[in-house]
Enzyme design. Structure first.
Site, short mmCIF file in Angstrom:
data_model
loop_
_atom_site.label_atom_id
_atom_site.label_comp_id
_atom_site.label_asym_id
_atom_site.label_seq_id
_atom_site.Cartn_x
_atom_site.Cartn_y
_atom_site.Cartn_z
N HIS A 30 42.63 45.80 46.45
CA HIS A 30 43.99 45.36 46.78
C HIS A 30 45.03 46.46 46.54
CE1 HIS A 30 42.84 41.31 47.55
NE2 HIS A 30 42.48 41.04 46.32
N ASP A 81 34.01 40.90 49.10
CA ASP A 81 34.86 40.14 48.19
C ASP A 81 35.50 38.99 48.97
OD1 ASP A 81 36.48 40.74 45.32
OD2 ASP A 81 37.63 39.59 46.79
N HIS A 110 38.41 37.90 48.89
CA HIS A 110 39.78 38.23 49.29
C HIS A 110 39.78 39.46 50.19
CE1 HIS A 110 40.16 36.20 45.31
NE2 HIS A 110 41.08 35.51 45.97
N ASP A 119 33.26 36.96 44.11
CA ASP A 119 34.05 35.75 43.97
C ASP A 119 33.86 34.80 45.15
OD1 ASP A 119 35.27 37.69 45.49
OD2 ASP A 119 37.17 37.66 44.43
#
Length: 681
Positions: A144, A184, A186, A277
């Site tokens: 991120h 991931d 996200h 995740d």
């Protein structure tokens, strides 16, 4: 294509871990999903299974500023280098509070430099042939982190730094084509942005998107974001529409998107942003990938790049599923085959829909996608998503993104209606997962409920019954701006973008096209105001004066859509990431509008198009449009808010709409728009 390492007698797998990366922790000792126990749990599991004894342990060193500077700005590097020093003791909390989902303490600098250095070391050793593959058990995560800002638990973008290092500092190693696979849950916004125009890096991300509401929110994770300039076609996003995606969904994407592209791209090395995740039981992800699923995903990548693969840890917040998934990947690299397991279930219908959307978007750049998937596969291998929760909006409208960034990340809740807490307040329960709450601003966070009620299909249907109800009510939506052009209007319905748009729309929940189209003129003044939009760039956008005047005349394309779709358009037009348990405009509001002609929608007050106008009926169906408030008109008149000619691309969309409607000739349409720009309010 080269041979894979499982053909060799003994795979040389590197393993990197350093306890000093646990120095990064919350400053006040509060619980937090991204905490030191994440990598400790992984290491305990690997040691218990004898994995370190079978691997080559890497020596860890901190990354150098000069290498980090290939993807991060000087100011950002300076901040992360110094944030843990004593001179920042009094400012550390305040600085973190201004960033999106970030904390700092006295150990953050050391951990960040070690994490980046570890991934560089692992990547270099795989690239130069000292290792066949490697696993970097690192934190804080990285994908991120933007060039100039820490974000979403991430301080430095570890994988991006390592990729840039190979390309720009170690070119002699011959790693000219790098595939980054980000699994991931996200979207890796930072990594995408760092290589968005670079064809030397093929960035692939499969992630929850939820129509732009899932963290990091917005349109960056859309399938329409495919790169730019020389990098067009080298950015591939596979955006899930909802949670609960599992092994079958991910393997369908591998079969029909990632593997065909990897075969065509023929990478020299693969870097995996290995967030776990999306694993079963993760409190932030709400998906259902098993350790076996991860091992199969990894195994199918091992036939590329001579098996040169580096896994760098990103997310993963259920300690058990995290440790078991990393162990499964380590075992797969060492033994050349997946762990024992089997698949259950079939991909969701939405998975096939997303796969088709991605392939259609990219087929110009990847001919392998030019062949449509057989309908028999799509029909026979699809499950319906059991709970259709309410819409979660993102900013993809014509209006400017002028909301403050939230310091919150989507977090699982047992109550669909709950909102999320700031990350410093999150309390993680390893066994809790499910539907995720929508992204909310920190200022609007209520205290979490102590006894959240169980979420059932019946609960969700009750909570969002308005969608079913309003899907049966028709209205005419009147457009006087770019939506007069039908392909542009369909962006708000079906998702996507048209020529001239800088970012895509997420679309409505119901993607059914308009039932009918007509044209009319109204006694309201068209004008252009504001000065910049994310969608069209510099220039004004269209507004209609809410007050009618018999001397004014504006042209309008009206579309017959459902009241549910009108609500979704209203959400998208007003740059909100709110999650609505009730509609913005319902049938009772229409009764009010018929009597009063206009209505300000309080829940989106401050949005550019929060004022609903009633413009009469056609075929017994009400005609509604949206525009600015009367108070905004006064601010435009006084100069407090800017009045501005439209951007060329935006103007072209209006012209196309007017010409398609055959209301005006080309000369008349140009004159109509010029008059709207030139006349004073």
């Amino acid at each position: 294509m080269n041979s894979s390492p499982e053909d060799r007698r003994s795979a040389r797998v590197g393993l990197a871990y350093d306890e000093r990366m646990c120095l990064h922790a919350t400053p006040d000792g509060e619980s937090h999903p991204e905490n030191p126990e994440r990598i400790r749990a992984i290491w305990r599991k690997l040691e218990a299974e004898g994995i370190p004894d079978r691997c080559i342990l890497l020596k860890i060193k901190e990354a150098e500023d000069a290498i980090i500077a290939s993807v991060h700005t000087r100011n950002h590097i300076k901040l992360i280098r110094n944030i843990s020093s004593k001179k920042f003791d009094s400012r550390r909390l305040r600085i973190a509070s201004k960033l999106n989902s970030i904390y700092f303490n006295e150990g953050s600098s050391k951990a960040a430099y070690l994490a980046a250095g570890t991934v560089i070391e692992a990547t270099e050793n795989v690239a130069n042939g000292n290792l066949d593959s490697a696993i970097a058990v690192v934190r804080p995560p990285g994908h991120h982190a933007e060039a100039d800002e820490a974000m979403g638990f991430c301080l430095f973008n570890n994988v991006a730094i390592a990729a840039s290092y190979l390309l720009n500092e170690r070119a002699e190693l011959g790693m000219r084509r790098i595939l980054i696979v980000d699994w991931d849950v996200h979207h890796g916004n930072g990594t995408q942005n760092m290589f968005y125009s670079d064809p030397r890096v093929l960035y692939f991300s499969v992630h929850r998107f939820d129509f732009g509401s899932f963290y990091p929110a917005g349109s960056d994770g859309s399938h329409c974001m495919i790169g730019e300039d020389q990098g067009v076609g080298y950015n591939i996003n596979v955006p899930w529409e909802h949670g609960q995606c599992g092994d079958a969904d991910y393997l369908a994407v591998w079969d029909h998107i990632l593997i065909p592209v990897a075969e065509a791209y023929n990478p020299d090395i693969i870097l995996i942003s290995a967030g776990f995740d999306a694993a079963m039981g993760d409190p932030l992800g709400g998906c259902c990938v098993t350790p076996y699923g991860y091992s199969v995903m990894l195994k199918r990548l091992m036939k590329f790049a001579d098996g040169k693969i580096v896994l760098a840890l990103e997310g993963g917040y259920n300690l058990n599923s995290l440790a078991n998934s990393v162990f499964a990947c380590a075992k797969t690299l060492l033994e050349g085959s997946p762990i024992v397991g089997n698949f259950e279930g079939r991909p969701f219908e939405s998975t096939w829909r997303v796969i088709n959307e991605v392939r259609n978007e990219l087929k110009t750049y990847w001919p392998v996608f030019s062949i449509d998937l057989p309908k028999e596969i799509l029909i026979a291998n699809a499950e319906r998503y059991p709970i259709q929760a309410g819409i979660n909006s993102s900013s993809d409208s014509d209006v400017e993104k002028d909301l403050e960034p939230s310091n919150a990340i989507n977090f699982s809740s047992n109550n669909v209606g709950d909102l999320i807490l700031p990350l410093s307040k999150l309390n993680v329960d390893d066994g809790d997962f499910g539907e995720l709450s929508p992204l909310r601003s920190q200022q609007n966070q209520p205290a979490p409920t102590e006894n959240p009620k169980e979420v059932t299909t019946e609960t969700c249907n009750d909570l969002f019954h308005w969608r079913s109800s309003l899907s049966k009510v028709d209205v005419w939506y009147g457009s006087y701006g770019s939506n007069m052009w039908k392909p542009r209007l369909l962006c708000y319905i079906e998702g996507g973008k048209v020529e001239g748009m800088r970012k895509p729309c997420r679309g409505a929940m119901d993607k059914t096209p308009p039932k009918d189209i007509s044209w009319k003129s109204v006694p309201h003044r068209l004008f252009f105001a504001r000065s910049y939009t994310d969608t069209w760039g510099h220039g004004g956008v269209a507004f209609l004066n809410p007050q009618s005047n018999i001397n004014d005349k504006s042209y309008m394309c009206i579309y017959r859509i459902t009241l549910e779709q009108f609500n979704d358009l209203l959400i998208q037009e007003n740059v909100t990431t709110e999650h609505f348990e009730s509609p913005l405009v319902d049938s009772r509001d229409i009764e009010f509008l018929v009597k009063n002609s206009f209505m300000s929608v309080e829940s989106i007050k401050g949005g550019w198009y929060s004022n609903i106008l009633y413009l009469g009926e056609q075929d017994g169906i009400p005609i509604l449009t949206m525009t600015c408030s009367i108070s905004d008109v006064e601010k435009f008149k006084s100069g407090e808010l800017p009045v501005c000619a439209p951007a060329k691309a935006y103007e072209n969309a209006l012209l196309k709409g007017l010409l398609e409607g055959k209301e005006l000739s080309s000369e008349e349409a140009i004159g109509y728009l010029k008059d709207a720009v030139a006349r004073n309010l």
